[in-house]
Design a protein around this motif. Structure first.
Motif, PDB file in Angstrom:
ATOM      1  N   LEU A 137       3.883  -2.540   5.950  1.00 24.12           N
ATOM      2  CA  LEU A 137       2.774  -1.812   5.760  1.00 24.12           C
ATOM      3  C   LEU A 137       2.677  -0.389   6.290  1.00 24.12           C
ATOM      4  O   LEU A 137       3.590  -0.046   7.306  1.00 24.12           O
ATOM      5  CB  LEU A 137       1.468  -2.771   6.461  1.00 24.12           C
ATOM      6  CG  LEU A 137       0.995  -3.957   5.699  1.00 24.12           C
ATOM      7  CD1 LEU A 137       0.071  -4.771   6.357  1.00 24.12           C
ATOM      8  CD2 LEU A 137       0.690  -3.632   4.010  1.00 24.12           C
ATOM      9  N   SER A 159      -6.193 -15.289  -1.159  1.00 25.14           N
ATOM     10  CA  SER A 159      -6.002 -14.364  -0.439  1.00 25.14           C
ATOM     11  C   SER A 159      -4.647 -13.419  -1.134  1.00 25.14           C
ATOM     12  O   SER A 159      -4.689 -12.303  -1.396  1.00 25.14           O
ATOM     13  CB  SER A 159      -5.520 -14.409   1.063  1.00 25.14           C
ATOM     14  OG  SER A 159      -4.317 -15.392   1.167  1.00 25.14           O
ATOM     15  N   TYR A 160      -3.836 -14.522  -1.716  1.00 23.13           N
ATOM     16  CA  TYR A 160      -2.576 -13.784  -2.618  1.00 23.13           C
ATOM     17  C   TYR A 160      -3.148 -13.389  -3.981  1.00 23.13           C
ATOM     18  O   TYR A 160      -2.536 -12.459  -4.435  1.00 23.13           O
ATOM     19  CB  TYR A 160      -1.482 -14.915  -2.496  1.00 23.13           C
ATOM     20  CG  TYR A 160      -0.786 -15.025  -1.187  1.00 23.13           C
ATOM     21  CD1 TYR A 160       0.096 -13.637  -0.857  1.00 23.13           C
ATOM     22  CD2 TYR A 160      -0.490 -15.767  -0.328  1.00 23.13           C
ATOM     23  CE1 TYR A 160       0.800 -13.845   0.190  1.00 23.13           C
ATOM     24  CE2 TYR A 160       0.154 -15.928   0.952  1.00 23.13           C
ATOM     25  CZ  TYR A 160       0.971 -14.705   1.070  1.00 23.13           C
ATOM     26  OH  TYR A 160       1.499 -14.776   2.098  1.00 23.13           O
ATOM     27  N   CYS A 174      -4.534  -6.209  -6.251  1.00 22.83           N
ATOM     28  CA  CYS A 174      -4.761  -5.088  -5.623  1.00 22.83           C
ATOM     29  C   CYS A 174      -3.354  -4.226  -5.976  1.00 22.83           C
ATOM     30  O   CYS A 174      -3.366  -3.101  -6.345  1.00 22.83           O
ATOM     31  CB  CYS A 174      -4.590  -5.017  -4.273  1.00 22.83           C
ATOM     32  SG  CYS A 174      -6.481  -5.197  -3.829  1.00 22.83           S
ATOM     33  N   ARG A 175      -2.229  -4.965  -5.923  1.00 19.34           N
ATOM     34  CA  ARG A 175      -1.008  -4.145  -6.315  1.00 19.34           C
ATOM     35  C   ARG A 175      -0.694  -3.960  -7.784  1.00 19.34           C
ATOM     36  O   ARG A 175       0.158  -3.018  -8.086  1.00 19.34           O
ATOM     37  CB  ARG A 175       0.047  -5.006  -5.541  1.00 19.34           C
ATOM     38  CG  ARG A 175       0.253  -5.027  -4.019  1.00 19.34           C
ATOM     39  CD  ARG A 175       0.999  -5.684  -3.176  1.00 19.34           C
ATOM     40  NE  ARG A 175       1.061  -5.584  -1.692  1.00 19.34           N
ATOM     41  CZ  ARG A 175       1.715  -5.969  -0.930  1.00 19.34           C
ATOM     42  NH1 ARG A 175       2.347  -7.128  -1.210  1.00 19.34           N
ATOM     43  NH2 ARG A 175       1.536  -5.841   0.530  1.00 19.34           N
ATOM     44  N   ILE A 187      -4.404  -9.943  -3.067  1.00 22.29           N
ATOM     45  CA  ILE A 187      -3.154  -9.194  -2.632  1.00 22.29           C
ATOM     46  C   ILE A 187      -2.484  -8.713  -3.908  1.00 22.29           C
ATOM     47  O   ILE A 187      -1.984  -7.470  -4.245  1.00 22.29           O
ATOM     48  CB  ILE A 187      -2.227  -9.534  -1.748  1.00 22.29           C
ATOM     49  CG1 ILE A 187      -2.945  -9.695  -0.461  1.00 22.29           C
ATOM     50  CG2 ILE A 187      -1.152  -8.714  -1.578  1.00 22.29           C
ATOM     51  CD1 ILE A 187      -1.978 -10.490   0.373  1.00 22.29           C
ATOM     52  N   ARG A 190      -3.419  -3.014   5.516  1.00 24.21           N
ATOM     53  CA  ARG A 190      -4.212  -3.969   5.551  1.00 24.21           C
ATOM     54  C   ARG A 190      -5.602  -3.773   5.131  1.00 24.21           C
ATOM     55  O   ARG A 190      -6.002  -2.731   5.723  1.00 24.21           O
ATOM     56  CB  ARG A 190      -4.079  -5.015   6.862  1.00 24.21           C
ATOM     57  CG  ARG A 190      -4.551  -6.249   7.039  1.00 24.21           C
ATOM     58  CD  ARG A 190      -4.373  -6.713   8.173  1.00 24.21           C
ATOM     59  NE  ARG A 190      -4.966  -8.480   8.224  1.00 24.21           N
ATOM     60  CZ  ARG A 190      -4.212  -9.434   8.335  1.00 24.21           C
ATOM     61  NH1 ARG A 190      -2.748  -9.129   8.251  1.00 24.21           N
ATOM     62  NH2 ARG A 190      -4.499 -10.368   8.273  1.00 24.21           N
ATOM     63  N   LEU A 191      -6.333  -4.381   4.512  1.00 24.14           N
ATOM     64  CA  LEU A 191      -7.699  -4.240   4.395  1.00 24.14           C
ATOM     65  C   LEU A 191      -8.389  -4.794   5.457  1.00 24.14           C
ATOM     66  O   LEU A 191      -8.188  -5.710   6.216  1.00 24.14           O
ATOM     67  CB  LEU A 191      -8.407  -4.921   3.049  1.00 24.14           C
ATOM     68  CG  LEU A 191      -8.378  -4.198   1.809  1.00 24.14           C
ATOM     69  CD1 LEU A 191      -7.087  -4.068   1.395  1.00 24.14           C
ATOM     70  CD2 LEU A 191      -9.042  -5.323   0.839  1.00 24.14           C
ATOM     71  N   ASN A 251       0.191  -9.320   5.854  1.00 20.10           N
ATOM     72  CA  ASN A 251      -0.754  -9.271   4.830  1.00 20.10           C
ATOM     73  C   ASN A 251      -1.480 -10.615   4.555  1.00 20.10           C
ATOM     74  O   ASN A 251      -2.246 -11.109   3.570  1.00 20.10           O
ATOM     75  CB  ASN A 251      -0.105  -9.066   3.403  1.00 20.10           C
ATOM     76  CG  ASN A 251       1.066  -9.821   2.922  1.00 20.10           C
ATOM     77  OD1 ASN A 251       1.359 -10.907   3.702  1.00 20.10           O
ATOM     78  ND2 ASN A 251       1.791  -9.410   1.982  1.00 20.10           N
ATOM     79  N   TRP A 287      -4.050  -2.258  -0.263  1.00 15.25           N
ATOM     80  CA  TRP A 287      -2.853  -3.180   0.397  1.00 15.25           C
ATOM     81  C   TRP A 287      -1.554  -2.481   0.615  1.00 15.25           C
ATOM     82  O   TRP A 287      -0.488  -3.096   1.003  1.00 15.25           O
ATOM     83  CB  TRP A 287      -2.743  -4.425  -0.406  1.00 15.25           C
ATOM     84  CG  TRP A 287      -3.679  -5.438  -0.004  1.00 15.25           C
ATOM     85  CD1 TRP A 287      -4.704  -6.229  -0.696  1.00 15.25           C
ATOM     86  CD2 TRP A 287      -3.648  -6.171   1.484  1.00 15.25           C
ATOM     87  NE1 TRP A 287      -5.480  -6.840   0.226  1.00 15.25           N
ATOM     88  CE2 TRP A 287      -4.789  -7.118   1.408  1.00 15.25           C
ATOM     89  CE3 TRP A 287      -2.988  -5.909   2.345  1.00 15.25           C
ATOM     90  CZ2 TRP A 287      -4.971  -8.037   2.419  1.00 15.25           C
ATOM     91  CZ3 TRP A 287      -3.292  -7.085   3.621  1.00 15.25           C
ATOM     92  CH2 TRP A 287      -4.187  -8.008   3.583  1.00 15.25           C
ATOM     93  N   GLN A 288      -1.688  -1.162   0.665  1.00 15.86           N
ATOM     94  CA  GLN A 288      -0.391  -0.553   1.012  1.00 15.86           C
ATOM     95  C   GLN A 288      -0.483  -0.351   2.849  1.00 15.86           C
ATOM     96  O   GLN A 288       0.078  -0.412   3.515  1.00 15.86           O
ATOM     97  CB  GLN A 288      -0.403   0.906   0.668  1.00 15.86           C
ATOM     98  CG  GLN A 288       0.255   1.140  -0.795  1.00 15.86           C
ATOM     99  CD  GLN A 288       0.069   2.351  -1.173  1.00 15.86           C
ATOM    100  OE1 GLN A 288      -0.660   3.133  -0.787  1.00 15.86           O
ATOM    101  NE2 GLN A 288       1.340   2.786  -1.930  1.00 15.86           N
TER     102      GLN A 288
END
Length: 484
Positions: free
Chosen positions: A439, A250-251, A257-258, A254, A296-297, A392, A293-294
């Motif tokens: 978020l 998961s991280y 994505c960032r 994230i 939550r998906l 997140n 991820w600005q």
């Protein structure tokens, strides 16, 4: 001088995921014989998973990290249904004896720290009786951040004119028959993405009406890696490895994505396009204005919302509402929708500690003017741990960090022969202010008017689970702390 006339050592407020996990940590790692109770205002445990009853309600995180680390999830689903989560929690408290410490219909209305006596004096209502009081050395607030009584007010022009049924998912009518109805679900967040496919089979048609789209990613109903681990390894070892795998992945997602937002956006769009029928364009319905991820998906189990759209029973409209009349939603584009029922999945109201009043020696305590310490305690407030999860990642991961801080606090004060620990910030006016929850979701935009502030250093809000877990387990709890 500290009073010895205490009713409890620890009072836990809320019998949801946070409160139950804290009770387990206190039982297993806290001082032997600790007297504790869990006060739950409702008639049953579960918190969110008992209160919310809208169709399809499920975790928006994988259940392997949302569940307790000390109790393996025993079903194959990656994302669990609300009723299954509550059953799992019920089983957990019965197996550990935590159920014997839960007091239902006990609503905490106020808590006043008594400096002279070095304890909390807690006011509560039990079974509708006049307020009573008890004294406890420590408190943990496992109350979440939703306002269960009042949802976020949706600014929908003319909604009061609608002659049909208007439902907020927070107050879904029991046994409501929506079969053979035209339904419009207003919203694009996790609730809307859950409700639409859940009702699609029964309704005549359901339309998700969104002002702006969100990122939606399918998540497999069953994890192949989890099935292999549980087939090959002892249950608890498989649970631990699988949980760690989901935390790491998961991280990774994230940070990917960032770091590479354009690539992530392209990948998500590619998946969405493949799952949509050719008659439904990806623009504008699946093209958010923000980066992945600005916000939550939204997870879609096995891509169920796309399957509902492909079936023809569900559709999606991206537009702004001009006004609502008795039988019509008029859109700014000139289009019209004619629902029998409108579901306003537009967000949830926020409230700190279930609305309880907090004071110190009788003086009201303003939570919003204070900073959070170690993402678990509040500046200038003794012996109180407030559970804040992650926006997140699974809420439970943050709840476990807070529980570990509580247990350390209780153990270390007892070992030192002390009675209270109060976070102190020497120059709060110089502290850089950061949001507690970071978020861009609409319902979180006013969080600074409800919750304490984040800062830097020991006053930083939650960041990543592994870092927070290390700090909660081994970090310094003495710096910037007044111990008496």
């Amino acid at each position: 001088m500290a009073s010895t006339q205490l009713d409890l050592d620890v009072l836990i407020v809320g019998a949801g995921i946070s409160g139950i996990n804290a009770a387990y940590r206190l039982q297993t790692d806290g001082p032997k014989g600790s007297r504790y109770a869990i006060f739950e205002a409702r008639h049953s445990l579960g918190g969110t998973w008992d209160f919310f009853r809208y169709p399809g309600i499920r975790s928006d995180s994988d259940i392997y990290t949302f569940g307790f680390s000390w109790k393996p999830w025993h079903k194959p689903e990656t994302v669990a249904q609300g009723a299954d989560i509550k059953s799992y929690m019920t089983e957990a408290v019965q197996e550990t004896g935590i159920d014997k410490h839960i007091r239902y219909h006990h609503r905490v209305v106020g808590a006043n720290w008594l400096s002279q006596e070095q304890c909390w004096e807690v006011s509560f209502e039990a079974d509708g009786q006049p307020p009573q009081t008890l004294r406890t050395r420590f408190m943990l607030l496992g109350t979440g951040y939703y306002d269960y009584d009042t949802p976020m007010k949706a600014l929908i022009p003319g909604i009061d004119n609608f002659a049909g049924k208007v439902i907020h998912p927070q107050f879904w009518p029991e046994d409501y028959n929506y079969g053979d109805k035209h339904m419009v679900v207003i919203g694009s967040g996790a609730t809307a993405v859950t409700v639409v496919p859940a009702v699609a089979e029964k309704v005549k048609h359901v339309t998700m009406l969104q002002r702006s789209p969100t990122y939606i990613m399918p998540i497999p109903k069953q994890s192949l890696a989890a099935r292999l681990l549980f087939a090959l390894l002892p249950r608890f070892l498989a649970h631990s490895l699988n949980r760690s795998l989901w935390i790491v992945q998961s991280y990774v997602m994230i940070y990917f994505c960032r770091l590479f937002p354009n690539v992530a956006r392209a990948l998500i769009r590619s998946v969405n396009r493949r799952l949509l029928p050719k008659s439904v364009p990806i623009d504008p319905h699946f093209s958010p204005a923000y980066k992945p991820w600005q916000q939550r998906l939204c997870a879609s189990m096995d891509g169920d919302i796309f399957a509902a759209i492909r079936s023809g029973k569900a559709s999606i409209v991206t537009d702004h509402i001009e006004t609502v009349t008795a039988d019509t939603i008029k859109l700014k584009s000139g289009a019209e929708l004619h629902p029998d029922v409108i579901v306003t999945a537009t967000g949830l109201g926020l409230r700190f500690a279930g609305g309880m009043k907090i004071s110190v020696d009788g003086a009201a305590f303003d939570v919003t003017s204070k900073f959070i310490y170690r993402a678990s305690m509040l500046q200038d407030l003794p012996n109180l741990v407030y559970v804040v999860g992650y926006e997140n990642a699974s809420w439970t991961l943050g709840a476990d960090c807070a529980a570990k801080v509580l247990v350390r606090l209780v153990n270390e004060l007892k070992a030192a022969g002390k009675t209270s620990a109060t976070p102190r910030l020497a120059n709060p006016e110089r502290m850089e202010v950061k949001p507690l929850l970071n978020l861009g979701s609409t319902y979180l935009k006013n969080a600074n008017k409800v919750f304490p502030k984040g800062g830097t250093g020991a006053w930083a809000p939650r960041s990543t689970y592994l870092a927070d877990l290390y700090k909660a387990t081994y970090g310094d709890l003495n710096s910037e702390m007044e111990i008496v």
